[in-house]
Design a protein around this motif. Structure first.
Motif, PDB file in Angstrom:
ATOM      1  N   THR A 145    -121.232  -0.396  68.715  1.00  0.00           N
ATOM      2  CA  THR A 145    -121.501  -0.461  67.276  1.00  0.00           C
ATOM      3  C   THR A 145    -122.829  -1.137  66.941  1.00  0.00           C
ATOM      4  OG1 THR A 145    -120.222  -2.525  67.145  1.00  0.00           O
ATOM      5  CG2 THR A 145    -119.040  -0.462  66.710  1.00  0.00           C
ATOM      6  N   CYS A 186    -122.693   5.943  74.925  1.00  0.00           N
ATOM      7  CA  CYS A 186    -121.806   4.777  74.756  1.00  0.00           C
ATOM      8  C   CYS A 186    -121.220   4.874  73.351  1.00  0.00           C
ATOM      9  CB  CYS A 186    -122.574   3.484  74.984  1.00  0.00           C
ATOM     10  SG  CYS A 186    -123.162   3.293  76.681  1.00  0.00           S
ATOM     11  N   SER A 187    -120.210   5.721  73.209  1.00  0.00           N
ATOM     12  CA  SER A 187    -119.746   6.141  71.884  1.00  0.00           C
ATOM     13  C   SER A 187    -118.994   5.059  71.120  1.00  0.00           C
ATOM     14  CB  SER A 187    -118.863   7.389  72.023  1.00  0.00           C
ATOM     15  OG  SER A 187    -117.811   7.162  72.942  1.00  0.00           O
ATOM     16  N   SER A 188    -118.592   3.961  71.795  1.00  0.00           N
ATOM     17  CA  SER A 188    -117.891   2.872  71.108  1.00  0.00           C
ATOM     18  C   SER A 188    -118.823   1.731  70.723  1.00  0.00           C
ATOM     19  CB  SER A 188    -116.771   2.320  72.006  1.00  0.00           C
ATOM     20  OG  SER A 188    -115.805   3.308  72.291  1.00  0.00           O
ATOM     21  N   THR A 190    -118.373  -1.699  74.066  1.00  0.00           N
ATOM     22  CA  THR A 190    -118.588  -1.894  72.619  1.00  0.00           C
ATOM     23  C   THR A 190    -119.849  -2.681  72.301  1.00  0.00           C
ATOM     24  OG1 THR A 190    -117.198  -3.886  72.666  1.00  0.00           O
ATOM     25  CG2 THR A 190    -116.106  -1.801  72.149  1.00  0.00           C
ATOM     26  N   SER A 191    -120.346  -3.438  73.269  1.00  0.00           N
ATOM     27  CA  SER A 191    -121.558  -4.226  73.018  1.00  0.00           C
ATOM     28  C   SER A 191    -122.262  -4.544  74.333  1.00  0.00           C
ATOM     29  CB  SER A 191    -121.201  -5.532  72.291  1.00  0.00           C
ATOM     30  OG  SER A 191    -120.376  -6.342  73.118  1.00  0.00           O
ATOM     31  N   SER A 236    -121.170   5.508  67.234  1.00  0.00           N
ATOM     32  CA  SER A 236    -120.669   4.432  66.363  1.00  0.00           C
ATOM     33  C   SER A 236    -121.766   3.460  65.939  1.00  0.00           C
ATOM     34  CB  SER A 236    -119.559   3.652  67.080  1.00  0.00           C
ATOM     35  OG  SER A 236    -118.466   4.484  67.403  1.00  0.00           O
ATOM     36  N   THR A 291    -115.277  -2.155  79.672  1.00  0.00           N
ATOM     37  CA  THR A 291    -115.283  -2.590  78.269  1.00  0.00           C
ATOM     38  C   THR A 291    -116.349  -3.634  77.961  1.00  0.00           C
ATOM     39  OG1 THR A 291    -113.581  -4.254  78.762  1.00  0.00           O
ATOM     40  CG2 THR A 291    -112.821  -2.103  77.987  1.00  0.00           C
ATOM     41  N   CYS A 300    -124.743   7.546  70.907  1.00  0.00           N
ATOM     42  CA  CYS A 300    -124.034   6.316  70.520  1.00  0.00           C
ATOM     43  C   CYS A 300    -123.536   6.534  69.089  1.00  0.00           C
ATOM     44  CB  CYS A 300    -124.958   5.107  70.627  1.00  0.00           C
ATOM     45  SG  CYS A 300    -125.461   4.742  72.324  1.00  0.00           S
ATOM     46  N   SER A 306    -116.222   4.854  82.470  1.00  0.00           N
ATOM     47  CA  SER A 306    -115.667   5.033  81.128  1.00  0.00           C
ATOM     48  C   SER A 306    -114.589   4.018  80.770  1.00  0.00           C
ATOM     49  CB  SER A 306    -115.106   6.458  80.989  1.00  0.00           C
ATOM     50  OG  SER A 306    -114.181   6.733  82.024  1.00  0.00           O
ATOM     51  N   SER A 316    -118.125   4.898  77.779  1.00  0.00           N
ATOM     52  CA  SER A 316    -117.613   5.189  76.439  1.00  0.00           C
ATOM     53  C   SER A 316    -116.713   4.099  75.872  1.00  0.00           C
ATOM     54  CB  SER A 316    -116.869   6.530  76.456  1.00  0.00           C
ATOM     55  OG  SER A 316    -115.866   6.543  77.459  1.00  0.00           O
ATOM     56  N   SER A 317    -116.269   3.136  76.698  1.00  0.00           N
ATOM     57  CA  SER A 317    -115.434   2.037  76.195  1.00  0.00           C
ATOM     58  C   SER A 317    -116.239   0.764  75.944  1.00  0.00           C
ATOM     59  CB  SER A 317    -114.305   1.730  77.190  1.00  0.00           C
ATOM     60  OG  SER A 317    -113.456   2.842  77.358  1.00  0.00           O
TER      61      SER A 317
END
Length: 403
Positions: free
Chosen positions: A242, A238-240, A218-219, A264, A194, A262, A191, A215-216
């Motif tokens: 986008t 992967c909630s961050s 982003t891509s 976001s 990044t 996901c 988690s 969860s951190s």
């Protein structure tokens, strides 16, 4: 039992010794080091055992050593580095162990190293990179582990790397991209991670990549599109995240893609329509996703499609009707969905259709009456639905109807 008799050391023909589950055992006799015929030693679940006798380093015939669940043990002996016949070492759930001896790097016959649940372990010795016979490394739930040594790149026989629940790990070494023998990589539950190194795109033997609940993150690196042997990709939770790279459309070997949770993610790349081997696509709880690309209609091998709990999705593309291999379709809890395309009536292989709690849905298309393979239809909680089409009476295979 708190101790073993020293006389056990006289059993010099012994090949297997199992003393697992003796939770009151506080020490082992030095004389165990005399059992030089031993090939298997199991002392798992001896939760009061705090250390091993140095003499265990004499057991040079040992191929399997299981110390799992020795939760009071804080370290391993340097002398374990003498066990050069060892192929399997299991130190899982040694939750008080903070480090491993550098001498473990001498165990060049080792094929399996299990150390999941070593929650106090903060680092691994660089010397683990000497274990060139290793095929499986499991560091799941090593929640204090912050990084992996670059030297793991030397593990050219490694096929499985499990590091689920390494919640303190913030990055992966670029050198992981050198382990081209890897077929399974599990970094779920990391988690604090990044980003992923671009070099992961070199893992062209990889068939399974799990990144559940990172969860951190982003891509994803575009280079993941090089993983042309990949059959399963799981990036759920992967909630961050986008967006997804267009290059995922290059992974034409994929049969299962899971991007659920996901929250976001606002759109999917059109290139996902290139994944013509895909049989399972699960996107539930992508709550910011407003639509699906028309190109998903190219996925003619798809048998399961789950977009439940995509609460911002207002419509489905007409091209969904091209998915004639589909047997399970779930659009439950899509609370913003106001209508279904008539083309849904083309899904004549469908056996289960879940539309539960799609509260904005005002009507169902008459074409649903064409779904003559349907055995289960769930439409409960569709509070805006005022009537049902007469054509539902054509569903003579239906065994379950929930309204």
């Amino acid at each position: 039992m708190t101790s073993l008799p020293n006389e056990l050391g006289n059993l010099t023909s012994l090949t297997t010794l199992n003393i697992s589950g003796y939770s009151s055992l506080t020490s082992l006799p030095n004389e165990l080091g005399n059992l030089t015929s031993l090939t298997t030693l199991n002392i798992s679940g001896c939760s009061s055992l705090t250390l091993l006798p140095n003499e265990l380093g004499n057991l040079t015939s040992l191929t399997t050593l299981n110390i799992s669940g020795c939760s009071s043990m804080t370290s391993l002996l340097n002398e374990l580095g003498n066990l050069t016949s060892l192929t399997t070492l299991d130190i899982s759930e040694c939750s008080s162990m903070t480090s491993l001896p550098n001498e473990l790097g001498n165990l060049t016959s080792l094929t399996t190293l299990e150390m999941w649940g070593c929650s106090s372990m903060t680092s691994l010795p660089n010397e683990l990179g000497n274990l060139t016979s290793l095929t499986t490394l499991d560091v799941n739930e090593c929640s204090s582990l912050t990084l992996l040594p670059n030297e793991l790149a030397n593990l050219t026989s490694l096929t499985t790397l499990e590091m689920w629940g390494c919640s303190s790990m913030t990055s992966l070494p670029n050198e992981l991209g050198n382990i081209t023998s890897l077929t399974t990589l599990n970094i779920s539950g990391c988690s604090s991670l990044t980003s992923l190194p671009n070099e992961l795109g070199n893992l062209t033997s990889l068939t399974t990549l799990n990144m559940w609940r990172c969860s951190s993150l982003t891509s994803l690196p575009n280079e993941l599109g090089n993983l042309t042997s990949l059959t399963t990709l799981n990036i759920g939770g992967c909630s961050s995240m986008t967006s997804l790279p267009n290059e995922l459309g290059n992974i034409t070997s994929l049969t299962t893609l899971i991007i659920s949770g996901c929250s976001s993610l606002t759109l999917l790349p059109n290139e996902l329509g290139n994944l013509t081997s895909l049989t399972t696509l699960i996107m539930w709880r992508c709550s910011s996703l407003t639509s699906l690309p028309n190109e998903l209609g190219n996925l003619t091998s798809l048998t399961t499609l789950d977009v439940s709990e995509c609460s911002s999705m207002t419509s489905l593309p007409n091209e969904v009707g091209n998915l004639t291999s589909l047997t399970k379709f779930d659009i439950s809890y899509c609370s913003s969905l106001i209508s279904l395309p008539n083309e849904v009536g083309n899904l004549t292989s469908l056996t289960k259709f879940d539309i539960n709690d799609s509260s904005s849905l005002t009507s169902l298309p008459n074409e649903l009456g064409n779904l003559t393979s349907l055995t289960t239809l769930n439409i409960s909680g569709c509070s805006s639905l005022t009537s049902l089409p007469n054509e539902l009476g054509n569903l003579t295979s239906l065994t379950t109807l929930n309204m």
